[in-house]
Design a protein around this motif. Structure first.
Motif: not given
Length: 280
Positions: A163-164, A166-167, A170, A172-174, A186-187, A191
């Motif tokens: 998750t981190n 991807f964050r 930048g 917000t989706e995966y 991602t949020g 995590v």
């Protein structure tokens, strides 16, 4: 007074001498039978007195009859000695029989076998559940994995970066942007820790592939022989997988797998957007 004739007196003496006579007619007697009578008397006086006969022992009393329960035990048929030896071997025979009929445990090798070990030894099981039912992490069973990641390459990329990662890129989706029920953000749910070396994780690329194969084909419940996934399984997760072998010996990496194996989507070690299912 009448006088006794001489021949009668003589006959009387002889008779007494024959019968033992009295002491007065002993040595001085003129009877020829006197010495013989004296000798007989001498022998009889020298002979010891006969011992009295011992009384015959009394016969023992007859034995008492056995009680009914003892008589029944004595009359009961006994188990032959050879049967006891046979019976003592029955537990061993039973154990061997059970071992013979027990189904052999199926040994899974290759990425699937390795993936099960990684899944249980790493933090995967503690977050997603031993059977993939979810918890702190997302549910992985009952088709959830393939809804989010229709392509194995997208799942490998997300597990590597987490998750981190991807964050940080930048994103917000995966995963599948067209996911039924909504795309994963991602949020939105906990995590996912990064597992790749570049992001500080503790798994090798070979181990990441193994655990992803375990999640897609064991936990998610899709049979490797399913026509929809058989090509993916043979290429990535089978015992003869060229990609698994290359990642294990270091001849292939996530960054160059697409250039060495035809028909795969680039995995990469940098977080990237997911891809939609292939049409058809």
């Amino acid at each position: 007074m009448t006088e006794i004739p001489e021949h009668l007196l003589k006959r009387s003496k002889e008779r007494r001498a024959a019968l033992g006579g009295d002491a007065g007619d002993g040595a001085g007697s003129d009877s020829p039978a006197a010495p013989a009578a004296a000798a007989v008397a001498k022998v009889e006086s020298a002979a010891p007195a006969a011992a009295p006969k011992a009384a015959a022992p009394a016969a023992p009393p007859p034995p008492k009859p056995d009680p009914a329960y003892i008589a029944a035990a004595k009359s009961r048929k006994k188990i032959p000695f050879w049967a006891m030896a046979t019976l003592s071997l029955l537990p061993i025979w039973g154990f061997m029989y059970l071992q013979g009929v027990k189904p052999e445990a199926k040994v899974v090798s290759g990425p699937l076998g390795d993936g099960a070990e990684v899944y249980n030894s790493a933090a995967c099981a503690s977050c997603h559940g031993a059977a993939g039912g979810g918890g702190v992490g997302r549910q992985l069973s009952k088709g959830e994995v393939r809804l989010t990641f229709p392509h194995i390459e997208d799942q490998l990329n997300f597990v590597y970066d987490g998750t981190n990662g991807f964050r940080g890129a930048g994103l917000t989706e995966y995963g599948n942007p067209d996911r039924p029920g909504g795309v994963r953000g991602t949020g939105s749910f906990g995590v996912m820790p990064s597992q790749g070396a570049k992001s500080g994780g503790g798994l090798t690329e070979s181990e990441i592939l193994a655990v992803v194969c375990h999640e897609r084909f064991t936990i998610d419940g899709v049979a490797p022989t399913d026509p929809a996934v058989v090509e993916e399984f043979e290429l990535w997760c089978s015992e003869e997988s060229p990609i698994a072998a290359g990642l294990e010996d270091g001849s292939i990496t996530f960054d160059d797998v697409a250039t060495k194996i035809e028909g795969v989507i680039p995995v990469g070690t940098e977080a990237r957007p997911g891809t939609a299912p292939t049409a058809g």
